[in-house]
Enzyme design. Sequence first.
Site, short mmCIF file in Angstrom:
data_model
loop_
_atom_site.label_atom_id
_atom_site.label_comp_id
_atom_site.label_asym_id
_atom_site.label_seq_id
_atom_site.Cartn_x
_atom_site.Cartn_y
_atom_site.Cartn_z
N HIS A 282 -12.52 3.73 0.04
CA HIS A 282 -12.50 2.74 1.12
C HIS A 282 -13.24 1.46 0.73
O HIS A 282 -13.71 0.72 1.60
CB HIS A 282 -13.19 3.28 2.41
N ASN B 44 0.89 -1.16 0.00
CA ASN B 44 0.00 0.00 0.00
C ASN B 44 0.93 1.21 0.00
O ASN B 44 1.43 1.62 1.05
CB ASN B 44 -0.87 -0.07 1.27
N ASN C 16 -8.84 8.34 9.58
CA ASN C 16 -8.57 9.76 9.30
C ASN C 16 -9.54 10.23 8.22
O ASN C 16 -10.08 11.32 8.28
CB ASN C 16 -7.12 9.95 8.87
N ARG D 269 -10.94 17.03 7.12
CA ARG D 269 -11.82 17.38 5.98
C ARG D 269 -13.23 17.68 6.48
O ARG D 269 -13.74 16.99 7.36
CB ARG D 269 -11.87 16.22 4.98
N ARG E 1 -2.58 -1.94 -3.44
CA ARG E 1 -3.77 -1.11 -3.24
C ARG E 1 -3.65 0.08 -4.20
O ARG E 1 -2.65 0.79 -4.21
CB ARG E 1 -3.82 -0.59 -1.81
N LEU F 125 -14.51 4.71 9.99
CA LEU F 125 -14.11 5.97 10.61
C LEU F 125 -12.61 5.92 10.93
O LEU F 125 -12.19 5.35 11.94
CB LEU F 125 -14.91 6.21 11.91
N GLU G 217 -7.66 -4.37 5.20
CA GLU G 217 -7.63 -4.14 3.75
C GLU G 217 -6.57 -5.00 3.08
O GLU G 217 -6.77 -5.48 1.96
CB GLU G 217 -7.37 -2.65 3.48
P1 ADP Z 1 -6.30 5.90 8.33
O1 ADP Z 1 -7.52 6.47 7.73
O2 ADP Z 1 -5.11 6.79 8.21
O3 ADP Z 1 -6.02 4.44 7.97
P2 ADP Z 1 -6.97 4.84 10.97
O4 ADP Z 1 -8.02 3.91 10.52
O5 ADP Z 1 -5.71 4.27 11.54
O6 ADP Z 1 -6.61 5.93 9.90
O7 ADP Z 1 -7.65 5.79 12.09
C1 ADP Z 1 -6.96 6.88 12.63
C2 ADP Z 1 -7.86 7.55 13.65
O8 ADP Z 1 -8.22 6.60 14.65
C3 ADP Z 1 -7.21 8.73 14.36
O9 ADP Z 1 -8.04 9.86 14.25
C4 ADP Z 1 -7.15 8.28 15.80
O10 ADP Z 1 -7.46 9.33 16.63
C5 ADP Z 1 -8.27 7.26 15.90
N1 ADP Z 1 -8.03 6.33 17.00
C6 ADP Z 1 -7.10 5.36 17.10
N2 ADP Z 1 -7.18 4.75 18.31
C7 ADP Z 1 -8.19 5.36 19.00
C8 ADP Z 1 -8.75 5.20 20.29
N3 ADP Z 1 -8.30 4.29 21.15
N4 ADP Z 1 -9.78 6.01 20.65
C9 ADP Z 1 -10.25 6.93 19.79
N5 ADP Z 1 -9.77 7.13 18.55
C10 ADP Z 1 -8.74 6.36 18.16
#
Ligand code: ADP
Length: 394
Positions: free
Chosen positions: A179, A7, A208, A238, A90, A206, A381
């Site tokens: 996604h 990826n 980033n 965003r 990916r 949910l 993924e």
């Molecule tokens: P990406 O879209 O970059 O793959 P991820 O799926 O890793 O992102 O998600 C990142 C988000 O997950 C960040 O905003 C982070 O704050 C949130 N996050 C990770 N662990 C926790 C947690 N324990 N509690 C709340 N939010 C979390």
Amino acid sequence: MNILILNSGSSSIKFQLIEMPSEALICSGLIERIGNDDAVLNYKTTSTSIKQTDAIKTHNEGLQKIVELLLDPEKGVIKSTDVIKIVGHRVVHGGNSFSSTTLITDEVKKDIQKYAALAPLHNPGNLQGILVAEAFFPLAKQVAVFDTAFHRTIPEKASKYAIPNELYEEQGIQLYGFHGTSHQYVSEKAIEYLKLKTSKIISIHLGNGCSMTAIKDGKSIDHSLGFTPSNGLIMGTRSGDIDHGIIYHLVHNLGYTVEKVKDVLTNKSGMLGLTGFGDLRDIEAEAEKGNSNCILALEMNAYRIKKYIGAYVSTMNGLDAIIFTAGIGENSSVIRRLACTDMDFFGIELDEAKNELKSKELREINTKNSKVKVLVIPTNEELEIAKQAYQLLY
Ligand code: ADP
């Protein structure tokens, strides 16, 4: 058989080596900050865990490091690169050309390049990853799995924008969705877990980036991101849905350049713009302390999710399950609780205690009487890419 999953982002390469069809993870890792003197490499096997900082200037150097680690006599997991039969990539944007997983040819690479105009932050890095992988693994089949492919089943009434037809027909301006690999993976898991023959599922990714998909009988029929990954839910930085009249106001009345508008809406909005914090963990901690901006931002975030649930229930005329996935969906009991509060009209009832349990496994967090199942399903993924690449070739 070993499948290497790559990826590749603009400055990162995430990788996993997966044995198929057993689906066993052999090793995984991530290089971040490619292009810098202090790029960070993480690498993990069942017996080793390494983190090192190094100058890694290009994707080529990055993949070179990965290959060296894979072959390392002590920390490595393979004896020769020839054992890697497939490299699965990916690719974020496949536009209208790709509705399924595809063997990479020169034509496919040209299309990935063409769609870079629609995904400038992703497709160039994805293509770079393909080019270096071809050089390092000349005997392997290179396969692309597109984030957009799962959404090609969305009907025109949902994927077209109400703008002049020629913009759709001649310029391809429509909802493409993102996604897709994650939504497909978790929805297939839910269908299998609930043993559903027909199914109406809402998948809520949910991270980033955030998105929701209405999935009827395993097929995406509507989705909250659009032509670009900007629409829909409130994300880390965003805005998600806004009135596009705001853009003209910013440009014509407030003197913003188009570039500045893009920067504000893409990098400075969302939860960051509302609170000053980009990471949801910080926002939750601040909200606990009584920070009113953070409390409101969490409520706004969940309110937007609820609106899309309402829309998708009507789209599908029913609902069997909702799924929370990705960093926030899997970990934030706060967002899940807020999004499921006062949703009993739709048959959604959350079990507060189950919602608080921490686990890395698929779990059900609804009450016994809830008509709709509420599931937390860790996304994967890379495994989905491995499964699809394996199915394509074997
Ligand atoms: P990406 O879209 O970059 O793959 P991820 O799926 O890793 O992102 O998600 C990142 C988000 O997950 C960040 O905003 C982070 O704050 C949130 N996050 C990770 N662990 C926790 C947690 N324990 N509690 C709340 N939010 C979390």
